[in-house]
Enzyme design. Structure first.
Site, PDB file in Angstrom:
ATOM      1  N   LYS B  78       0.844  -1.200   0.000  1.00 30.21           N
ATOM      2  CA  LYS B  78       0.000   0.000   0.000  1.00 30.21           C
ATOM      3  C   LYS B  78       0.878   1.249   0.000  1.00 30.21           C
ATOM      4  CE  LYS B  78      -3.892   1.991   2.647  1.00 30.21           C
ATOM      5  NZ  LYS B  78      -4.696   1.923   3.885  1.00 30.21           N
ATOM      6  N   SER B 153      -9.659   2.083   3.145  1.00 30.96           N
ATOM      7  CA  SER B 153      -8.800   2.813   2.231  1.00 30.96           C
ATOM      8  C   SER B 153      -7.835   1.906   1.476  1.00 30.96           C
ATOM      9  CB  SER B 153      -7.986   3.844   3.022  1.00 30.96           C
ATOM     10  OG  SER B 153      -7.125   3.180   3.929  1.00 30.96           O
ATOM     11  N   SER B 177      -9.892  -0.178   7.512  1.00 36.84           N
ATOM     12  CA  SER B 177      -9.383  -0.042   6.144  1.00 36.84           C
ATOM     13  C   SER B 177      -8.740  -1.283   5.558  1.00 36.84           C
ATOM     14  CB  SER B 177      -8.367   1.115   6.077  1.00 36.84           C
ATOM     15  OG  SER B 177      -9.036   2.342   6.102  1.00 36.84           O
TER      16      SER B 177
END
Lengths: 477, 490
Positions: B78, B153, B177
């Site tokens: 990420k 997210s 998330s």
């Protein structure tokens, strides 16, 4: 001291730079002489994702200072974030202690013009320093070497009442942190910086006036001058019917005045909150006791001991305890010489003069305390005279040799042989027959000193002055 | 071995025994990314050195060196995690040109264990969002239905994993998330106990809530990856000193006698029919396997979402203060800097650099921390947070794990909620309390909705009890009703 019927109320905040090897929240070095931005890792630069890890040594130095200032040490103190924007503050916040500081509620007593003054220490808390902006033309260059240097901010209550008290307080704190060896006390390099909060009120009034903060004063002489100026300025303003603005001012040493930096009316809201990257700082009783045991005897206590146990005058005690290194030097000298006052005298006069002239620290003195002590012992045992001692001292300073060796090499041993001295005296008296007559007939007064001088000269200063005196008195009756 | 669907341990084993080279593996997945990611937008950048890294690993294996648990396994990271010499943007314009000089501890541990870093994965800007629509790099599409969001997210991680563009990914979870996008994309996502995984090098959103974790295809892969990235880090004061158990070795589907808690406050309704059925089916399955279902009460969960938004935005407002265009990252353009006031410099740089969701949260957090409001908001939220944690600890005296839905409904359409931030925030209702209490939680895929969208189940355990959480998840995985189903994109 009177100020036209007004009383000044002064509080001082001193930022003490702790002399740890690495920064307070990362492993970067703290060396003053490093090149620009040399001591900067991603943590110091506040790079995304970096985290603070607290330096144990900084905590220990903070605790030691707190103990020396008579503070309570909080078993659980908290690092908070002080949020404000500034280009040389890389994270956009400063890590400091706010609601729960490491040290609280201390007090210290020191002498101002011979009178004891007690000041409360409301708190002493740990924080990180910011970096430094260097303005050069239309550019501003940022050096982050200082960012993250550990500071202990020592804050007094509004207890000081005169500029000289404020300056003396500052010197006292400097003396203590140097004794503790937690700060080098070097004001020029920014190791200590003072903020002075000054207000005035009518004598007898209990209410505090509006306070003005004078920031970043870097000498205790300037502390005194800045506060003096500020008191007069505030009284003038009030007398003129004006109002004191709560503001931050700076001291201009060239113009000898303070000037407004920014008004507190647009003061920042720092939005303090506990730093979630750091757990509360837990200090155990055992840890505190261990550090308490490591504390050296502090200057005030040491000066008292020198007066009581060594019988030194107050003045000597204070001079000898200004620095731990001097007090240590004195104690070692006195231990060897076994003569407290003589040791004090030699250090305060001869040694200090030489050190000052040569600009040498006492730790690096070419004469060791043992050597000086032995030399004083030789005077007391009558081996050398005070006069010879001065020559021996000079030779010790120049060569670093032991006093016994110098005396032996140069044949400086005091003549205590009565017969030998009598012989010299007889020769002197014979050579000055006219003067002897004048002396005996009372024609001229005060010739005794002349004979002593002549004898000493003839003996190249080696004759024992006591014996010379005694025999001369007999012979000149 | 069919590489595309191989497990982490299969690949690692094959690479170590030279049945396949790390380079071949990396090459295979690089090609998948090249051909499939245009539809998903899950990658923000490709590591130009991934093949070289794989080759270097092959050399080390040839020399007989021990190369770790993830030998040759392609991972996507990420954008929130710093990667040395690889752009790390946190999905924001303000970091669009930021190349970290160091690796996050999580990334360093993956590398140390032989993983091949394939590239960086898209995410909501600074991990603020539940739909992956706030990224500077554009929205990510759900591989099961590209008109839908992958969740946020960590939407890029979830989508890339679901489409098998990589074998493992790392996400971060501040209020759900990892778990919510894992549920939306039909993969396994674990948020470990707070302190289990170092936060060093993870771009901070809300420091007291953030935690990185694996987003992978199976519970076993999750256990293995978690083992690699967990453990004390001297660079993170909040990282735990506790030893890391061998979760993958001790993994078991046996839940006989387990007490599975259901929070009664969660049973008030509001779930869509498919989600409710999936949840009930999962409870039935565990009962069949010999577990006992017990009702527990965690009444403070009612306040979890508002408390979460007070704490997360307050911390974020402070954490994001460092992005000022002075030392790195985006700087607004000025005709000349001379004469520019500092405030204007900051204002323009931050005004242009941050997206609207981030600005909204900075404003909210700044307000919460302001003097006069601190006690009413941040401080009060902290007190309720402690009560919530105590209630969870009391609940875990009555049960081994807690089961709940992950979200109220499966993935929604792109654009459906973006103009309604409050509705979007309510999406986190089942996930935020876990972060507030610092507990481990995970999402395990369980069923498909009538319209063919994955629905996950959330398993939560007591602090540092990841083993029981993983074991229950393994049991659910074995009884999952969506085995063999693949996203449309594949």
């Amino acid at each position: 001291m009177s100020y036209r019927g007004y009383e000044p109320v002064i509080g001082i905040e001193i930022h003490v730079q702790l002399r740890t090897n690495s920064k307070i929240f990362c492993a970067d070095a703290t060396t003053f002489e490093a090149a620009d931005n040399e001591n900067v890792s991603p943590v110091s630069a506040g790079m995304p994702g970096t985290l603070p890890v607290v330096n144990k040594k900084a905590i220990e130095f903070g605790i030691k200072t707190g103990l020396a200032l008579g503070c309570n040490i909080r078993r659980k103190s908290v690092f908070a974030r002080k949020n404000y924007f500034y280009p040389d503050m890389p994270k956009g916040y400063q890590i400091s202690q706010f609601e729960k500081p490491l040290c609280e509620n201390g007090q210290i007593t020191f002498k101002v013009n011979g009178v004891d003054k007690t000041v409360t220490i409301s708190r002493a808390h740990l924080e990180e320093d910011a970096g430094k902006s260097n303005h050069s033309g239309s550019y501003t260059l940022i050096n982050l070497n200082r960012a993250g240097i550990p500071l202990l901010e020592v804050v007094t209550g509004p207890d000081l009442r005169s500029p000289s008290e404020a300056a003396e307080y500052g010197r006292t704190i400097r003396q203590i942190v140097r004794y503790l060896d937690v700060c080098d006390g070097n004001l020029e390099e920014g190791s200590m910086r003072c903020d002075c909060n000054v207000s005035v009120r009518k004598e007898g009034s209990k209410e505090l006036g509006t306070k003005v903060e004078i920031k970043n004063v870097n000498s205790f002489r300037f502390v005194e001058k800045a506060i003096e100026y500020e008191i007069e300025r505030q009284i003038d303003e009030i007398e003129r019917g004006g109002k004191i603005l709560q503001e931050t001012r700076l001291w201009d040493p060239d113009k000898n005045r303070t000037f407004a930096m920014r008004s507190k009316e647009d003061a920042q809201d720092y939005r303090y909150f506990p730093d979630p990257d750091l757990l509360p700082l837990i200090v155990t009783d055992e840890w505190i006791e261990k550090l308490r045991k490591e504390l050296p005897e502090l200057p005030i206590a040491r000066a008292q001991r020198f007066q009581q146990e060594h019988g030194l005058p107050e003045y000597d005690s204070q001079v000898l305890t200004t620095e731990k290194s001097i007090a240590d030097y004195y104690e070692e000298t006195a231990r060897v010489s076994k003569n407290y006052k003589a040791s004090s005298n030699w250090i305060m006069s001869e040694l200090m003069r030489e050190l000052n002239t040569a600009n040498v620290q006492i730790e690096n003195s070419p004469i060791t305390p043992t050597q000086l002590g032995k030399m004083i012992g030789m005077i007391d045992s009558g081996t050398i005279s005070g006069k010879i001692a001065k020559a021996v001292f000079q030779e010790m300073w120049n060569s670093g040799k032991d006093p016994e060796d110098i005396v032996k090499e140069k044949g400086l041993v005091q003549i205590t042989d009565t017969a030998a001295i009598e012989k010299i005296i007889d020769e002197v008296l014979t050579a000055n027959a006219q003067a002897v007559d004048d002396h005996k007939s009372g024609k001229k007064k005060n010739l005794f000193g002349f004979f002593v001088g002549a004898v000493m000269k003839a003996s190249k200063g080696q004759a024992s002055p006591d014996i010379v005196n005694k025999i001369l008195q007999e012979k000149l009756k | 071995m069919e590489l595309t669907f191989a497990s982490i341990s299969d690949i690692s084993e094959a690479v170590k025994t030279k049945k396949i080279s790390a380079k071949e593996v990396a090459d295979h997945f690089q090609k998948r990314i090249g051909s499939l990611d245009k539809q998903l937008n899950s990658f923000t950048s490709i590591n130009p050195d991934s093949l070289k890294q794989a080759e270097a690993l092959d050399d080390r294996i040839a020399k007989g060196e021990d190369v770790g648990l993830l030998a040759g396994v392609p991972f996507g990271i990420k954008e929130m995690l710093c990667t040395k010499n690889l752009t790390t943007t946190a999905g924001s314009k303000i970091l669009s040109n930021f190349v970290p000089p160091y690796d996050a501890t999580v990334v360093a541990r993956l590398k140390k264990n032989g993983a091949t870093i394939m590239g960086k994965l898209n995410q909501d800007e600074f991990a603020m969002g539940s739909s992956n629509e706030t990224s500077y790099h554009g929205s990510v599409k759900n591989p099961w239905d590209t008109s839908r969001v992958p969740g946020g997210s960590s939407g890029g991680s979830a989508a890339a994993q679901a489409a098998r563009l990589v074998v493992g990914t790392i996400g971060t979870d501040t209020g759900g998330s990892i778990r919510q996008p894992a549920s939306f994309c039909g993969i396994v996502g674990v948020k470990p106990t707070y302190g289990r995984v170092s936060r060093y090098g993870i771009i901070a959103f809300a420091s007291s809530l953030d935690q990185a974790g694996p987003m992978v295809s199976t519970v076993k892969d999750a256990a293995l990856t978690l083992e690699v990235i967990s453990g004390h880090d001297p660079m993170d004061s909040t990282s735990s000193q506790k030893t890391v158990p061998q979760w993958s070795k001790n993994l078991s589907q046996d839940v006989k006698g387990f007490k599975v808690g259901v929070i009664k406050e969660y049973l008030k309704g509001g779930l869509d029919a498919d989600t409710e059925k999936t949840f009930n089916d999962s409870l039935e399955a565990l009962k069949t396997l010999g577990a006992e279902i017990v009702e527990v009460s965690v009444s403070m969960t009612e306040f979890a979402v508002p408390i979460y938004y007070l704490i997360a935005t307050s911390e974020a407002s402070s954490n994001l203060a460092r992005y000022d265009g002075i030392r790195y990252g985006y700087r607004a353009e000025f005709a000349s800097l001379s004469g520019v006031e500092l405030e204007d410099f900051y204002g323009k740089t931050r005004g242009e650099g941050f997206g609207s969701e981030v600005k909204r949260r900075i404003m909210l957090g700044t307000y919460c921390l302001s003097s006069g409001y601190y006690d009413a908001y941040y401080n009060k939220a902290g007190q309720v947070r402690r009560l919530l944690t105590e209630q969870y600890l009391a609940a875990f005296k009555k049960c081994d794990v807690i089961l709940s839905p992950v979200t109220t409904a499966p993935a929604f359409k792109i654009g459906e909620l973006i103009s309604d931030p409050l509705a979007m925030y309510m999406n986190d209702i089942f996930t935020t309390s876990t972060n507030l209490a610092g507990l481990p939680g995970m999402s395990v895929p369980y069923s498909l909705s009538k319209s063919g969208l994955p629905i996950g189940i959330q398993v939560t355990a007591n602090h540092f009890d990841e083993q029981r959480m993983l074991n229950v998840a393994a049991a659910l995985e074995a009884s999952s009703l969506m085995k063999g189903q693949k996203p449309h994109v594949i």
